[in-house]
Design an enzyme around this catalytic site. Structure first.
Site, PDB file in Angstrom:
ATOM      1  N   GLY A 578      -3.447  -8.138  -5.902  1.00 57.25           N
ATOM      2  CA  GLY A 578      -4.837  -7.733  -5.483  1.00 57.25           C
ATOM      3  C   GLY A 578      -5.431  -7.173  -7.033  1.00 57.25           C
ATOM      4  CG  HIS A 579      -8.249  -8.335  -8.583  1.00 60.29           C
ATOM      5  ND1 HIS A 579      -7.904  -9.550  -7.714  1.00 60.29           N
ATOM      6  CD2 HIS A 579      -8.308  -8.907  -9.655  1.00 60.29           C
ATOM      7  CE1 HIS A 579      -7.523 -10.468  -8.276  1.00 60.29           C
ATOM      8  NE2 HIS A 579      -7.827 -10.301  -9.771  1.00 60.29           N
ATOM      9  N   GLY A 583     -11.138  -3.006 -13.513  1.00 57.68           N
ATOM     10  CA  GLY A 583     -10.546  -3.904 -14.156  1.00 57.68           C
ATOM     11  C   GLY A 583      -8.750  -3.977 -13.873  1.00 57.68           C
ATOM     12  CB  THR A 584      -6.413  -1.867 -11.996  1.00 57.13           C
ATOM     13  OG1 THR A 584      -6.879  -0.758 -12.905  1.00 57.13           O
ATOM     14  CG2 THR A 584      -4.993  -1.730 -11.465  1.00 57.13           C
ATOM     15  CD  GLU A 643       8.982   1.200  -1.613  1.00 57.10           C
ATOM     16  OE1 GLU A 643       9.831   0.961  -0.684  1.00 57.10           O
ATOM     17  OE2 GLU A 643       8.633   2.586  -2.077  1.00 57.10           O
ATOM     18  CG  ASP A 688     -10.028   6.147  -2.662  1.00 51.85           C
ATOM     19  OD1 ASP A 688     -10.864   5.876  -1.556  1.00 51.85           O
ATOM     20  OD2 ASP A 688      -9.551   4.907  -3.475  1.00 51.85           O
TER      21      ASP A 688
END
Length: 977
Positions: A578-579, A583-584, A643, A688
């Site tokens: 995933g993103h 930009g991670t 994990e 969040d």
């Protein structure tokens, strides 16, 4: 056009002139006229005498903001039409091409200037006693209240339209309004209806006239502007036409028709006649009700002052009325002009953008033009369209600005007006001869363009060989670098901590894969540079301390796969999970021969990553918080190994074929809340929480899965002794899941951990409803959150499980943060109780109040509102075998919650002694037994739980309620004594 509200009912005067027969002793709806007024009253009056039979008082027809922003919206209470004042072009008053009900029908929609439109429509039925006007029952989709039944009933439907405008640029609420309307059929040319109603603007004066003879039947004043008349038909209400006229005009006409108080003949022509149209001029009346403005069409005679179109402040005094108008007390007065000035102090107090013209004349304005508005980019298909103000369906590519300016059709002599944004051009305009200057300019432009093209070709011919030579040298250098990389890998291959099985990769294979991989280095981990190849490999803690551990690629024998190794972490760049933000990228990887998820973070986010790692280290001891393993760095990126999970909560809910593996929704929510309570106990606020950040673990050795909270990038660690955090650093979170106090400017206190409780409440409803959100669709959510406009319609009001869930979720998403429970309070709620614990709670409550006095505070609290809980008499809502068995031993009160709990306790204690028929109807202990009662009395558990909070501090009830431990007091020193 939606049905207008029922306002004032017109009473009939002068019985000798009545056109009806003798009064019947029984009031039939056909003999009544229903009058709706702006203040929300619905008057039922006699058609013959004009006397008011009864009045139904409801909310005002219009509810709009008390302030005036730019542009100001003026609604029409008659049909919900909208007018604007103070637009960018300073056009004065303009009419919008849609009404409030039409906007609600078309919502959600978005305008080209960034305005979001959210609409809400709610219907309600009133069952009215025809003789007294008393409401017998109120029916809606959310509730139903009832009183004693009556033989003569009248069913009135009323609709509430709410429209909200939210500005995405300023992140502020632009405007909102609520408009009420009664359900009625449209008016028709009814030859049987022999009355005409003339209504004055600004007050409640009504003159009712016999439309054939001109006899004045009655005059009545309802103290509030009239907006609609209705008569009753077999299928319901039917709207009756009425004429809005100026107060001066109505009083002038009635004065000219006879003596004051003895008007016998209406001498002025009716609007149906052509003569009347030439004498009465259509205008727009701007009025003020309470603290809000409204606009309504009105007819005036020649003597009434009218504000010219486009003006908001008169330059000269208007003309005086030629005739004499009559005051309420009978004296002759000159009707004064009325204007209002908005208080400039409100501008600084409320921080509002007020109108450029601070003055707005309250009175009659020349009929405004229709606006060439940018409210909607295009009319949705479900919005009623009019041929004269909508682009044809086959021209969807045209922008909304290309719509021609709408011209009001009420005035035949009104000049055609062209929109200021779009110039109208004649269809067959003659071609303008080309001027000599234009020809010279075109020739010069051609010469300049040709010169630039020639220079470009010459430069290309000169530089092309040189560029080709440089490109060949660059390719040769890259080839040498790749050879050096291959040699380095061959030398250090035996030292790699992770080496996939298989033969050693061939040089050609590495060379083939490195080319395309290095091209995508912007979104993947880069290859080792020659400078990095001089360093020895570091692993474990040494890699973290050095901060510059090189990342290496290793081919595993597959032409399309390469492995990046940084310290103890290794992953395949092509295996993306995933993103994230900034930009991670998250990859599937390995750490100490364990499958993990690897987060690759850009350098500009290193400080956030370090904070996230620190919080993970503090909090990952809990089974419902994501586990942290390791962090590594190279020269360009930071990598965090956490994990590896199977899916997100979003996939758990929305994918119907997702394998739950025994993880029920309530258990999942309990685990999520447990993880959140752990974070809060460490003074960590997540900020969040949403379905995407709640992960589902991989199955363990027993095949079980669990929920875990992840993504600590926006977490906030509160200092010791602090319970809130500042908003100066911005608003963290995801739109649609952010608590209202995070965005509201009215909130003076800093946010606390309750922002997570609000988000968790939204997640609870999302899971229970299988994908719905309590604040609507994604486009509307954050605006609805700011407004507090939530809907829990997916929870059935008479289902035990849904009643308990609603009671909890409403507390969690409360607008007031102080009313939200803590995470530990949530875990104690009956929503998470097993059926066995529910039955035990009922038994403990019955034991506690068994010897309690009927006048004691506990029993009083338990019985308050109890008749609705037991459905008036619980004995009539249980099966016959149980009824028969209960009558054998003792007397129970059917309206008492206490006696119902006592009966449950007694039957539970003597369950094995019950007759087989009774045991069969009750079911087995404990599950079937408790469901037997909660299914019949769905509010019993929630009501009892709230009532017994008085005893929550007692030892008996400690397993059911949570109490915050007292804060530790500082030790007392000898010096303080």
């Amino acid at each position: 056009m939606p049905a207008r509200r029922l306002l004032l009912l017109l009473t009939l005067l002068l019985p000798g002139l009545g056109i009806f027969g003798s009064t019947s002793t029984v009031t039939l709806p056909e003999t009544l006229l229903f009058v709706s007024t702006l203040d929300g009253s619905l008057h039922a009056v006699s058609k013959r005498t004009g006397s008011i039979k009864w009045t139904l008082k409801e909310d005002p027809v219009l509810q709009v903001p008390t302030h005036v922003e730019e542009p100001a919206f003026l609604p029409d209470p008659n049909d919900g039409s909208l007018y604007t004042l103070g637009s960018k072009n300073n056009e004065g008053l303009t009419k919008l091409p849609f009404t409030i009900p039409e906007l609600v029908q078309a919502s959600p929609c978005r305008s080209s200037d960034g305005i979001l439109y959210m609409g809400k429509k709610q219907d309600i039925w009133y069952v009215i006693d025809l003789l007294t006007g008393e409401k017998q029952q109120t029916l809606s989709s959310a509730f139903a209240d009832s009183l004693c039944p009556s033989t003569s009933l009248l069913y009135l439907g009323r609709t509430e339209y709410t429209i909200t405008m939210y500005d995405t640029k300023t992140r502020e609420l632009r405007w909102n309004a609520t408009y009420f309307d009664y359900a009625a059929s449209l008016p028709e040319d009814d030859v049987d209806y022999k009355m005409s109603h003339f209504v004055s603007n600004g007050d409640g004066l009504v003159v009712t006239v016999d439309s054939e003879s001109g006899d004045v039947l009655w005059i009545q004043n309802y103290a509030s502007p009239v907006v609609a008349f209705y008569v009753w038909q077999r299928e319901g209400l039917r709207k009756v036409m009425h004429i809005n006229v100026a107060v001066e005009t109505l009083r002038y006409l009635t004065f000219m028709s006879g003596e004051v108080g003895r008007i016998t003949k209406w001498k002025y022509p009716f609007p149906k006649e052509t003569e009347a149209k030439s004498k009465l001029t259509p205008t727009l009346y701007v009025g003020k009700y309470s603290t809000s403005l409204y606009a309504s069409p009105s007819m005036v005679h020649e003597g009434v002052a009218v504000v010219p179109r486009g003006s908001t402040l008169p330059l000269l005094e208007g003309p005086q009325t030629d005739g004499v108008t009559i005051g309420d007390k009978g004296e002759c007065v000159i009707t004064p002009s009325t204007d209002v000035k908005f208080d400039p102090g409100l501008k600084s107090k409320n921080k509002l953008n007020y109108l450029r013209n601070y003055w707005l004349l309250i009175g009659h304005h020349e009929t405004p033009l229709s606006a060439s508005t940018k409210m909607l980019e295009r009319f949705p298909n479900n919005l009623p369209k009019h041929r004269e103000n909508v682009i044809p369906a086959d021209s969807e590519k045209k922008s909304f600005e290309e719509v021609i300016n709408l011209v009001d059709q009420t005035s035949e002599n009104a000049p055609t007006t062209v929109s200021r944004d779009v110039e109208e051009k004649p269809a067959h305009a003659p071609a303008r001869p080309e001027a000599p200057v234009d020809s010279m300019l075109k020739d010069m432009a051609t010469i300049i363009l040709s010169t630039f093209l020639l220079i470009g070709w010459v430069a290309f011919i000169i530089t092309y060989p040189l560029s080709m030579h440089q490109q060949q040298q660059l390719q040769h250098q890259q080839f040498q670098k790749e050879l050096e990389k291959i040699q380095l890998l061959q030398q250090q291959q035996q030292q790699l901590p992770f080496h996939p099985p298989g033969d050693t990769a061939q040089d050609g294979e590495l060379l083939d894969t490195s080319g395309p991989y290095s091209e995508s280095s912007g979104t993947s981990s880069p290859s080792t540079s020659p400078r990095a190849s001089n360093h020895s490999l570091c692993s474990g803690s040494s890699a973290s301390k050095a901060g510059s551990s090189p990342s290496l690629e290793q081919d595993d024998g597959d032409e399309e796969t390469s492995v990046v190794i940084v310290g103890k972490i290794s992953f395949c760049p092509k295996d993306v999970l995933g993103h994230g933000a900034e930009g991670t990228i998250v990859y599937r990887g390995m750490f100490d021969n364990r499958d993990v998820a690897v987060k690759r973070i850009l350098p500009e986010c290193f400080s956030f990553a370090d904070r996230e790692v620190q919080l993970l280290r503090e909090s990952d001891e809990h089974p419902n918080v994501i586990r942290y393993f390791c962090t590594e760095k190279d020269r360009q990126f930071q990598y965090i190994a956490i994990e590896l999970c199977a899916a997100t909560l979003q996939e758990y809910v929305e994918q119907k074929d997702f394998a739950h593996l025994g993880l029920e929704p309530i258990t999942l929510l309990q685990q999520t809340t447990s993880g959140l309570a752990h974070l809060h106990s460490l003074n960590i606020v997540h900020r969040d929480l949403k379905p995407h950040n709640i992960l589902i673990s991989m199955p363990n050795a027993h095949g079980k899965i669990k929920a875990m909270i992840s993504d600590f990038g926006l977490c906030k660690k509160l200092a010791v002794g602090r319970h809130s955090f500042s908003r100066r650093s911005g608003v963290p979170g995801t739109e649609g899941w952010i608590a209202p106090e995070m965005l509201s400017e009215d909130c003076k206190e800093n946010p606390t951990y309750t922002v997570d409780i609000f988000s968790a409440g939204c997640v609870f409803y999302y899971v229970i409803s299988e994908g719905s959100h309590p604040f609507g669709k994604s486009l509307q959510r954050q605006a609805n959150i700011l407004l507090g406009a939530c809907s829990l319609d997916c929870l059935h009001p008479e289902k035990h499980e849904d009643v308990i869930a609603r009671e909890l979720i409403e507390k969690m998403i409360a607008m007031d943060p102080q009313k939200r429970p803590s995470a530990k309070h949530v875990l104690k709620h009956p929503f998470f109780w097993s059926l066995e614990k529910q039955l035990q709670f009922f038994q403990d409550v019955s034991d506690r109040i068994e010897k309690e006095s009927l006048d004691g505070p506990i029993v009083k609290q338990l019985e308050r509102g109890g008749r609705a809980v037991v459905k008036m008499d619980w004995r009539e809502n249980i099966t016959v075998p149980l009824q028969t068995d209960l009558r054998k031993f003792r007397t129970y009160k059917g309206g008492s919650v206490r006696d119902l709990l006592r009966a449950m306790r007694n039957k539970k204690h003597h369950y094995r002694e019950l007759p087989a028929e009774v045991r069969e109807t009750l079911g087995s202990l404990p599950d079937d037994f408790v469901c037997y009662f909660t299914s019949r009395f769905p509010h019993l558990l929630a009501h009892t739980y709230r009532a017994m909070e008085l005893c929550s501090h007692e030892r008996l009830f400690q397993p059911y309620y949570f109490h915050e431990p007292p804060e530790p007091q500082p030790p007392v020193t000898p010096d303080a004594l």
